[in-house]
Every structure is written in C-alpha cells, then in structure tokens.
Motif scaffolding. Structure first.
Motif, PDB file in Angstrom:
ATOM      1  N   HIS A 189      44.672  45.846  39.554  1.00 41.48           N
ATOM      2  CA  HIS A 189      44.634  44.976  38.079  1.00 41.48           C
ATOM      3  C   HIS A 189      42.708  44.765  38.202  1.00 41.48           C
ATOM      4  O   HIS A 189      42.298  45.255  39.246  1.00 41.48           O
ATOM      5  CB  HIS A 189      44.865  43.219  38.415  1.00 41.48           C
ATOM      6  N   HIS A 192      39.413  41.135  36.492  1.00 40.03           N
ATOM      7  CA  HIS A 192      38.847  39.793  37.421  1.00 40.03           C
ATOM      8  C   HIS A 192      36.663  40.288  37.515  1.00 40.03           C
ATOM      9  O   HIS A 192      37.031  41.283  37.950  1.00 40.03           O
ATOM     10  CB  HIS A 192      38.972  39.529  38.821  1.00 40.03           C
ATOM     11  N   ASP A 198      39.064  40.105  46.118  1.00 38.48           N
ATOM     12  CA  ASP A 198      40.842  40.392  44.417  1.00 38.48           C
ATOM     13  C   ASP A 198      40.432  40.768  43.455  1.00 38.48           C
ATOM     14  O   ASP A 198      39.469  41.222  42.814  1.00 38.48           O
ATOM     15  CB  ASP A 198      41.367  38.950  44.310  1.00 38.48           C
ATOM     16  N   TYR A 299      51.733  39.502  41.660  1.00 43.42           N
ATOM     17  CA  TYR A 299      50.653  40.378  41.055  1.00 43.42           C
ATOM     18  C   TYR A 299      51.877  41.697  39.952  1.00 43.42           C
ATOM     19  O   TYR A 299      52.959  40.819  39.624  1.00 43.42           O
ATOM     20  CB  TYR A 299      49.943  41.585  41.367  1.00 43.42           C
ATOM     21  N   TYR A 327      39.578  32.969  47.985  1.00 41.93           N
ATOM     22  CA  TYR A 327      40.592  33.430  47.084  1.00 41.93           C
ATOM     23  C   TYR A 327      39.783  32.805  45.584  1.00 41.93           C
ATOM     24  O   TYR A 327      39.770  31.786  45.670  1.00 41.93           O
ATOM     25  CB  TYR A 327      41.884  33.055  47.337  1.00 41.93           C
ATOM     26  N   HIS A 328      39.603  33.372  44.431  1.00 43.96           N
ATOM     27  CA  HIS A 328      39.596  32.972  43.271  1.00 43.96           C
ATOM     28  C   HIS A 328      38.057  32.285  43.048  1.00 43.96           C
ATOM     29  O   HIS A 328      37.998  30.881  42.537  1.00 43.96           O
ATOM     30  CB  HIS A 328      40.362  32.217  43.003  1.00 43.96           C
TER      31      HIS A 328
HETATM   32 ZN    ZN Z   1      43.346  37.176  41.073  1.00 44.42          ZN
END
Ligand code: ZN
Length: 441
Positions: A189, A192, A198, A299, A327-328
């Motif tokens: 992906h 982000h 990530d 995902y 994370y995030h």
């Molecule tokens: Zn993510």
C-alpha cells in the motif's frame, strides 16, 4: 565428474541493498500520501526513476464492486493559531498533523468547540497520532498530548487549505513477464503519509525485488501493485477480474523493516503453495519467526482472499500492524526501520521465489527398488563435499518420494532438508534420467 558446490541456501542481496532501501524510504518519507492525490503521484514518480512502473488513474465516482472510487484529496496548507496568534500546529512541520481527507476550513473556534477535532495519545505524550476520515466528511488535527493538555481557553483560528473534489485514484503497476502467464503477485500500500515501517518499508522492498527478479530467468509472470489500501485492491480487482484469475501465488508486504522477527499470515486457503513455501523458508532461514492463520482483518489480503476471488495471497510482515507502540504514530519514522532488517526481508522473499520457481513434481523412472547410484556416478558426484551424507540422503528422498504425487517442496518438508538441497538432488537425478517431470508449479 565433479559437481559445483551448492548455491547458498539464502539468497543474499547485495551488501548495498539495505542502504538503497533506506535511502528510498528517507526520500519518500516527507511526501503526503493518502488514498488519492499528488503525494501518491510524486511517490510513483520517484519509483519510476528506479523501475519501469506504469501509473494508472481511475476517475472518482467509478463503481468498484460495492464501493465507489472516492474524490481526490489534495492539501496545501493547514495550521491552528492560539488565542495570542502563535502557530500551534502546522501541516508543513509534519503531515500527520492533519487528519487525512479533512475538508477545507477557515474558522475561529472556542477551545471547547476545537477539542473534539484534536487527536492525541496520552500514553505517548510526545508522539503525534495518524488519523484519517476517508468516508465521513469531517476535519481534524493530530498533535502531541503534551501540547494539547496545555491549551488555554480562548479563540483559536483554524485553517485548512485542501481540495476534496472529483479527480482520480492513482496506483502503480510493474509487470515482469515470465515464460508462463501464471502470476506471482506482490502488493503493497502507498496510502500512508509520513510513516516509515507501515508503508514505505513495503514499497522499498518491492522495488528491490523488482530489480532482482528482472535479472532472473523466470517461469512466473510477476506483478507488483503499489496501491492505496483497501480501495486500491478493490479497484484493481474490479477492473481486472480476468487477470486476477491467473494469480497462482501472492504476498502482501507491509511493516517489513523493523527489528522484529518475520511473521507470516497464511492465505485464506491456508494450504496453498505460497503458504507452504513461506513456512519452509522461515523454518530454514529465520531462527525466530511466527506463522498465523488467515483472518479477514489486516491489509489487502482481505480483498484478494474475499470468497469471490479466494486468491492464494498471504501477508508478510516483521512486527505485525498494531503490535508495536510506534504503529500509526509519528514514531514510525525512518529511525524505526533498520537496513539489515530490510535486507533480511528481501533475502527471505528471494528464497520464497526460488522455492516457488523451482518446485516441480517428478516420477522415478526406476521405481522397482533403488537404482544403483554408484554406477551412474552419483555418489562420486558428491565428491568431498562436507555435507556428503545430507546430499546422499537428498538423492534417496527424491527417488523414494517421486511417485508423481509429491512435489519437491513436499519432499523437502518430509525430509527436513532445505529446498535447495532437494532441488539440486532432483537436477542430478534428472540428468541421469532417473526422474521424469510430471508438472511444475
Ligand atoms: Zn497502516
């Protein structure tokens, strides 16, 4: 007859690979990516300097199964000024400060009216969280809790200069044709913004994989998708249902650069060759690893593994999403990613490709008792190799199990030997016409 020494079991990438991947991550890190928008185009333009990538644009409003391609979001500027007129939070300092897909706005609000639009992490007061609101039109800012907790009552000026209007969903695709149209899919992906492990780690490893695979003689056609999460895979699948049927193996890559050990989540099928191949490679190539069963959460393997497609696509990560504190958040920055972890991921994935490319099923042409290996020079061929006993066992395992029912990977698993050893034994036996090929994978 002297046989060359076996190739090493691990496919060691060039010593520079980790550094190249880190450089790409650092270069892409500042760009403000989202489901759509200029940040995604700029990201793909950087990748186009390194690999032959096709960029596709799908118009907003295009129906894709039960979904619709969303409007395009582009942001230029955003800030909050405190009652004294000082800039409190500024998008240009960090793109995580603005909730993804925030609508344009210019208002002055009381602190009470502002607070519901501010997001922070009390448990990590110096970190800025990552938040989006793709499918519900709203606006918001993210900031360190230490800053939010110190806000005084008063009037705050809020400005978001953004567009949320018809445009396109942009994705990138690289296709490396093989001798067969059976496909091996890699999907990662690109939605982000400034987050490193990530998102960017998967992109960087995919670029290196492309560069390595294009130098390989290959059976499979390799397809790499650089897509926004969820809506990107849904869009690709909706527009390529026929192509999707050719996917024989697939991996989603995410969070592949942190110091954690490798994790694999099986495809929905659970017993596909990709599941077997990754488990085998991890068992022989990663001292610590974990394998999890499929779940419809995570995902894009959820979309590839929806019942209408049921494609054999698993998820390869190091620390799984949601399991590491960074994370995030703004702490998922390039410092979290290690060049040696990226290189290890690349090496493991190249081993998986080696297994999937090299797997085949044979039939022993002399199945009535063991054939004489010495007479055919097969014992001599083992020469002074220090793993002579294992090589001899590999020959015996391949002969014994090659009844047309067991693939070389099955034999590697049953014998406990690494795939490359079994593959080399099969090559030797095939050269002596003791094996006939039944089928490849
Ligand atoms: Zn993510």
């Amino acid at each position: 007859m002297t046989q060359p020494l076996p190739s090493p079991p691990r496919h060691a990438p060039s010593p520079d690979a980790g550094r190249h991947m880190m450089e790409l991550i650092e270069r892409l890190y500042p760009l403000c990516r989202s489901l759509t928008g200029e940040g995604n185009r700029k990201t793909l333009a950087v990748l186009a300097e390194q690999v032959d990538i096709q960029t596709h644009e799908v118009p907003s409003g295009t129906p894709v199964f039960d979904w619709v391609v969303p409007p395009e979001w582009n942001i230029r500027e955003a800030w909050i000024k405190d009652p004294a007129g000082n800039v409190l939070v500024d998008f240009k300092d960090h793109n995580l400060h603005v909730v993804g897909y925030s609508r344009p706005l210019h208002e002055t609000l009381s602190l009470d009216a502002l607070l519901p639009h501010l997001h922070s992490l009390p448990e990590h007061p110096d970190w800025t969280p990552y938040r989006t609101s793709y499918y519900q039109e709203t606006w918001g800012f993210c900031l360190p809790d230490r800053l939010k907790a110190a806000l005084e009552p008063g009037n705050y000026e809020v400005y978001i200069d953004a567009d949320l209007q018809p445009g396109h969903l942009t994705y990138g695709e690289v296709v490396l044709p093989g001798s067969s149209d059976e496909e091996f899919l890699f999907s990662t992906h690109i939605c982000h913004p400034s987050l490193a492990n990530d998102n960017l780690s998967g992109i960087a490893v995919a670029v290196q994989l492309i560069q390595q695979i294009q130098q390989m003689k290959r059976h499979h056609t390799y397809r790499f998708l650089f897509i926004p999460g969820t809506i990107g895979s849904i869009t690709w699948l909706a527009l390529h249902t026929d192509t999707a049927r050719r996917i024989r193996h697939g991996l989603v890559l995410s969070c592949v650069g942190d110091a954690g050990f490798p994790h694999y989540k099986r495809s929905r099928r659970g017993d596909a060759l990709i599941d077997q191949a990754v488990a085998h490679v991890l068992r022989h190539g990663a001292s610590q690893h974990a394998i999890q069963d499929f779940s419809p959460y995570g995902y894009d393997e959820r979309q590839y593994g929806s019942p209408g497609f049921n494609l054999p696509v698993g998820l390869f990560t190091r620390s799984p999403h949601g399991t590491f504190p960074e994370y995030h958040t703004s702490a998922d920055n390039p410092d979290l990613v290690r060049p040696e972890a990226l290189a290890d991921t690349l090496s493991l994935l190249l081993d998986v490709i080696h297994v999937v490319e090299g797997n085949a099923t044979y039939r022993n042409t002399q199945p009535m008792c063991e054939p004489q290996l010495g007479r055919r020079g097969l014992y001599d061929a083992l020469g002074g190799a220090n793993d002579r006993k294992e090589r001899q066992l590999a020959l015996l395992w391949v002969l014994n199990q090659s009844d047309g029912e067991h693939s070389l990977l099955d034999i590697a698993e049953r014998s406990g030997q690494p795939f490359h050893m079994i593959r080399e034994a099969a090559d030797q036996l095939f050269a002596c016409e003791l094996l006939a090929k039944e089928g490849g994978t």
